[in-house]
Design a protein around this motif. Structure first.
Motif, PDB file in Angstrom:
ATOM      1  N   HIS A 556       0.823  -1.211   0.000  1.00 34.27           N
ATOM      2  CA  HIS A 556       0.000   0.000   0.000  1.00 34.27           C
ATOM      3  C   HIS A 556       0.861   1.267   0.000  1.00 34.27           C
ATOM      4  O   HIS A 556       0.482   2.293  -0.598  1.00 34.27           O
ATOM      5  N   LEU A 557       2.040   1.215   0.645  1.00 27.65           N
ATOM      6  CA  LEU A 557       2.934   2.375   0.618  1.00 27.65           C
ATOM      7  C   LEU A 557       3.658   2.480  -0.725  1.00 27.65           C
ATOM      8  O   LEU A 557       3.918   3.589  -1.213  1.00 27.65           O
ATOM      9  N   ARG A 558       3.971   1.339  -1.341  1.00 27.37           N
ATOM     10  CA  ARG A 558       4.592   1.373  -2.671  1.00 27.37           C
ATOM     11  C   ARG A 558       3.643   1.999  -3.685  1.00 27.37           C
ATOM     12  O   ARG A 558       4.075   2.715  -4.596  1.00 27.37           O
ATOM     13  N   ASN A 559       2.341   1.762  -3.521  1.00 24.50           N
ATOM     14  CA  ASN A 559       1.354   2.368  -4.430  1.00 24.50           C
ATOM     15  C   ASN A 559       1.358   3.891  -4.316  1.00 24.50           C
ATOM     16  O   ASN A 559       1.257   4.608  -5.319  1.00 24.50           O
ATOM     17  N   ILE A 560       1.493   4.394  -3.081  1.00 26.58           N
ATOM     18  CA  ILE A 560       1.552   5.847  -2.874  1.00 26.58           C
ATOM     19  C   ILE A 560       2.830   6.404  -3.501  1.00 26.58           C
ATOM     20  O   ILE A 560       2.813   7.457  -4.154  1.00 26.58           O
ATOM     21  N   ILE A 561       3.927   5.689  -3.298  1.00 25.83           N
ATOM     22  CA  ILE A 561       5.201   6.125  -3.886  1.00 25.83           C
ATOM     23  C   ILE A 561       5.101   6.188  -5.404  1.00 25.83           C
ATOM     24  O   ILE A 561       5.573   7.144  -6.030  1.00 25.83           O
ATOM     25  N   ASP A 562       4.455   5.188  -6.006  1.00 28.59           N
ATOM     26  CA  ASP A 562       4.294   5.172  -7.465  1.00 28.59           C
ATOM     27  C   ASP A 562       3.546   6.413  -7.950  1.00 28.59           C
ATOM     28  O   ASP A 562       3.914   7.013  -8.969  1.00 28.59           O
ATOM     29  N   SER A 563       2.511   6.807  -7.216  1.00 28.21           N
ATOM     30  CA  SER A 563       1.747   8.004  -7.611  1.00 28.21           C
ATOM     31  C   SER A 563       2.583   9.269  -7.439  1.00 28.21           C
ATOM     32  O   SER A 563       2.467  10.208  -8.244  1.00 28.21           O
TER      33      SER A 563
END
Length: 651
Positions: A556-563
Motif C-alpha cells: 500500500h505504501l509502494r502504491n503511494i510512492i508510485d503516484s
C-alpha cells in the motif's frame, strides 16, 4: 544633514526578509525624487539600492500594475541620476574624499557602480591604491567586480600578497567553500600559482591561522587553473593541524570528553547490554551466545541484528545523516566536495570500528577467521542458496601483517563489484570476461537486480517545506506554547499530545494552514490532527534517511510512492548502493568525491602509508576495510533476496 545610516534602504536579495520594510520606505523616496536636486554620495547609493528592487521585480503586494508602472517611470529617472553622478562628478581629484564619506553598508555598492562606469572615470593607479588602503575598505568588495580587477590587476595583486592571511581565506572561500557569495570573487591574472602557494605557506605559519582553513589546505586537490599545493605544503598544514588541536584541547577542563567501550563477556546471558556512564557509552555482548551460535550465517547476521550496521530496510545505518547535524555544524563552513562528517557520524563510526575490532579478535581467539566467513559467503553460500557460480575472492592469509592484509584485500573490492555487475547484466559470472576487463568500478555505477530499488525526493519547494514544518528541530512549530516544552519536531509533538489550533500565534497558524491545504493535517473542533499518516511516513523516511528502499515497503505504501513518482515529486534509481551509501564508501576509500576522505585505497595500494607494517594504524585501517566488505556482502545479499521475494510474490 545626512540621514541616519541604519535608516537608509539597502537591497540584499530578492528573498530578503527586510524587503517589505525597505520597500515601504523606498516608496516615499521614489515619490519625493527630484531629478534637479543635488544629492550627496549616500543619497545616490541609496537610490541605486532602490533601483535594484525594481531591476529584480520585487514589489509590495499592495501595489497594483498601474501604480508599479508609475513608480518604475520615476525609478528610471533615478537610475539615470545615479550613473550621471558617477560618470560626471567623480574624478581623480575627489574620488578618495567622496569615498570616505560613504556609509559602511554602501561601500560595496560604490565599487559596483565604479566598475560599471569604469570607461568614463579616469582614475589613476595611485588613487586606486589609496582607495584600496582606505579604512574599512573590504578587498572582497573590489574582487566582486571583474572590470576593476582587470584594469588594476598589479595594484590588487600587490595588496593581496601584502595581506596574505586575508587573501588565503578569500582564495579558499572562492574555490573550496560552497556559498554563492564567494562565486563572485575574481583574482588578478598576475597572481601566479607560486604567489598563492607562498601566501598559503605564510598563512600556515601565522599565529592567526584558523584550524578550519588549515584543514582544508591539508586536503586541497591541486588544480593548475586555480591553486596548486605541493605535498611539502600539505605536510606542513598537517603538522600545523596537530599543533593547533593540541593547543585547543590542552585545557582538559573545558574539553568535552566521550568514549565508547565494547566488550564480549563469556558469562553474559543477554545478547547485548548497553549502558551510559557519564559521557561514556558501554556495549557488552554475550560471548556465550556467539559461541553457541557459531555457524557462518549467524556470525554474519550478527553485523545486522547485533551490531546494527544496517537498519530494518537494509540501508547502511552508518552513513552521515544531515538531520543529525547540530546548529553549530549547520552554520559552519560548507566546504565544496567535502563529506562534512558530523559528530553523530563520528560516534557511530567509532562504535562500528570498535565492534569490528572486538568481534574479529574474539572470533580469532576461538579459531574462527572472519576472512574465512567472507570466502564462504561468495564461494559457497551464493552457490547453494541462489545458484550463483564462479564468484571468486581471495582473502589475506593468517600470516600476513596488517599492511599486507590491507594491500591484498583492497583490489578485491573492484573484483567483487565487477562480478556482481556482470551477474546483473548477464545472469552469470564469466571469469574470462572479467579477466580482460580493465574498467574501474565506481560505486554509483553498480546496478541492482531490481527496478525502482531506491526512491529519492526531487528538490521541490513543497517537499522541502513539508519536511521542514513536520520534522525539523529548527522549526518553531515543535514548541508547545501551552506546556512551554520543545519536542524534536512538530510531528512528534502531534503524536505525543493533542494540540489546539488556537494555541498558536497567527504566523504559526499560517504554517499549519499550509499543511492542512496539502491534506497532511486537519483541524477538528480546534484540534490539530494528522490526516494522512501514510504520506507523512514517506516524507519522514526521506527526511531522516534521504532515501527509501522501495521493495522493503508494504504494497500500500509502494502504491503511494508510485503516484508520487508519476507526479514528479519523487524519482527512482536502480543501483546496488543508495546515494548516501555511495558517498559513505567513497569517503573511506578514495578522494574522487570528497577532499576530506580517508583515501584508504590509494594510500595503501601506492604504499604511501607503509611505515611499521603491523602498526596500530594499519590494524585500524584493516578493521575499516573489513567493515566495508561486510557491508558490501549485506547489500549484495539483500539485493538478491529482494529479487527472489519478488519471484515468490508473482507465483
Amino acid at each position: 544633514m545626512d540621514r541616519i545610516e541604519m535608516d537608509r534602504i539597502k537591497y540584499y536579495s530578492p528573498n530578503d526578509l527586510a524587503g517589505g520594510y525597505n520597500l515601504e520606505k523606498a516608496e516615499q523616496v521614489i515619490l519625493n525624487f527630484d531629478s534637479n536636486k543635488d544629492y550627496n554620495i549616500n543619497d545616490i547609493l541609496e537610490l541605486f539600492n532602490i533601483c535594484k528592487y525594481f531591476d529584480n521585480k520585487v514589489y509590495l503586494k499592495k501595489w497594483d500594475e498601474d501604480y508599479i508602472k508609475k513608480l518604475k517611470s520615476i525609478v528610471k529617472q533615478m537610475k539615470s541620476k545615479v550613473y550621471k553622478y558617477f560618470n560626471i562628478k567623480l574624478n581623480d581629484n575627489n574620488i578618495v574624499l567622496i569615498y570616505k564619506e560613504i556609509n559602511a553598508r554602501y561601500k560595496s555598492d560604490f565599487f559596483e557602480l565604479f566598475s560599471d562606469c569604469l570607461s568614463s572615470i579616469n582614475i589613476s593607479d595611485g588613487k586606486m591604491t589609496e582607495l584600496i588602503q582606505c579604512e574599512k575598505t573590504q578587498i572582497s568588495d573590489i574582487l566582486k567586480n571583474k572590470p576593476l580587477v582587470i584594469k588594476y590587476d598589479y595594484i590588487i595583486r600587490e595588496y593581496l600578497i601584502n595581506h596574505a592571511n586575508e587573501t588565503v581565506k578569500l582564495l579558499i572561500n572562492k574555490y573550496y567553500v560552497d556559498e554563492e557569495k564567494y562565486d563572485k570573487l575574481n583574482f588578478p591574472s598576475s597572481l601566479s600559482l607560486m604567489d598563492k602557494e607562498n601566501m598559503i605557506l605564510k598563512y600556515i605559519e601565522s599565529e592567526h591561522a584558523n584550524l578550519v582553513y588549515i584543514k582544508i589546505i591539508a586536503k586541497i586537490q591541486s588544480n593548475a587553473s586555480t591553486i596548486v599545493v605541493s605535498d611539502k605544503t600539505k605536510l606542513k598544514a598537517k603538522k600545523a593541524i596537530k599543533k593547533l588541536e593540541e593547543e585547543l584541547f590542552k585545557n582538559t577542563d573545558t574539553a568535552i570528553k566521550f568514549g565508547i567501550r565494547v566488550a564480549i563477556d563469556n558469562e553474559q546471558e543477554k545478547a547485548i547490554i548497553a549502558s551510559l556512564e557519564g559521557t561514556d557509552a558501554n556495549y557488552s555482548y554475550s560471548g556465550k551466545w556467539i559461541k553457541e551460535n557459531s555457524d557462518y550465517p549467524t556470525l554474519l547476521n550478527n553485523f545486522i541484528y547485533l551490531f546494527n550496521y544496517v537498519d530494518s530496510c537494509f540501508r547502511i545505518d552508518l552513513v552521515n545523516k544531515k538531520y543529525c547535524s547540530s546548529l553549530f555544524e549547520i552554520i559552519n563552513l560548507k566546504v565544496l566536495r567535502s563529506y562534512n562528517p558530523n559528530q553523530d557520524f563520528k560516534s557511530r563510526a567509532m562504535l562500528a570500528n570498535t565492534q569490528m575490532s572486538a568481534y574479529y579478535n574474539y572470533l580469532e581467539k576461538n579459531n574462527i577467521r572472519l576472512e574465512d566467513i567472507v570466502e564462504w559467503f561468495f564461494k559457497n553460500y551464493l552457490k547453494k542458496e541462489f545458484h550463483i557460480d564462479n564468484y571468486i575472492i581471495s582473502m589475506p592469509s593468517a600470516n600476513s601483517n596488517y599492511f599486507e592484509k590491507c594491500k591484498s584485500l583492497l583490489p578485491e573490492f573492484d573484483l567483487i563489484l565487477k562480478e556482481f555487475r556482470y551477474y546483473c547484466e548477464d545472469g552469470t559470472i564469466d571469469q574470462d570476461l572479467i579477466n580482460i576487463s580493465s574498467t574501474q568500478m565506481f560505486f554509483k555505477d553498480i546496478p541492482s537486480l531490481n527496478n525502482k530499488k531506491y526512491i529519492y525526493a526531487n528538490k521541490i519547494d513543497d517537499t522541502l517545506l513539508i519536511q521542514y514544518y513536520l520534522f525539523s528541530n529548527q522549526c518553531l512549530l515543535n514548541y508547545n506554547p501551552v506546556t512551554k516544552k520543545s519536542y524534536n519536531c512538530f510531528y512528534e509533538l502531534l503524536k505525543s499530545i493533542e494540540m489546539k489550533y488556537s494555541d498558536y500565534e497567527i504566523y504559526e497558524q499560517e504554517m499549519i494552514d499550509w499543511l492542512v491545504k496539502r491534506e497532511l493535517l486537519l483541524i477538528d473542533n480546534d484540534y490539530i490532527k494528522i490526516r494522512n499518516e501514510s504520506l507523512i511516513h514517506i516524507y519522514a523516511d526521506l527526511y531522516f534517511n534521504e532515501v527509501i528502499s522501495y521493495w522493503r515497503y508494504p504494497k500500500h505504501l509502494r502504491n503511494i510512492i508510485d503516484s508520487l513518482i508519476e507526479s514528479g515529486i519523487l524519482y527512482s534509481e536502480s543501483t546496488l548502493f543508495s546515494k548516501p551509501e555511495q558517498d559513505y564508501f567513497n569517503y573511506y576509500l578514495n578522494m574522487s568525491e570528497f577532499i576530506d576522505g580517508f583515501d584508504i585505497r590509494n594510500s595503501n595500494l601506492h604504499g604511501s602509508q607503509a611505515g611499521d607494517r603491523n602498526s596500530r594504524i594499519h590494524q585500524n585501517r584493516y578493521m575499516i576495510i573489513l567493515e566495508l566488505l561486510i557491508l558490501i556482502i549485506i547489500k549484495i545479499n539483500d539485493d538478491i533476496c529482494i529479487k527472489d521475494e519478488k519471484k515468490d510474490d508473482n507465483k
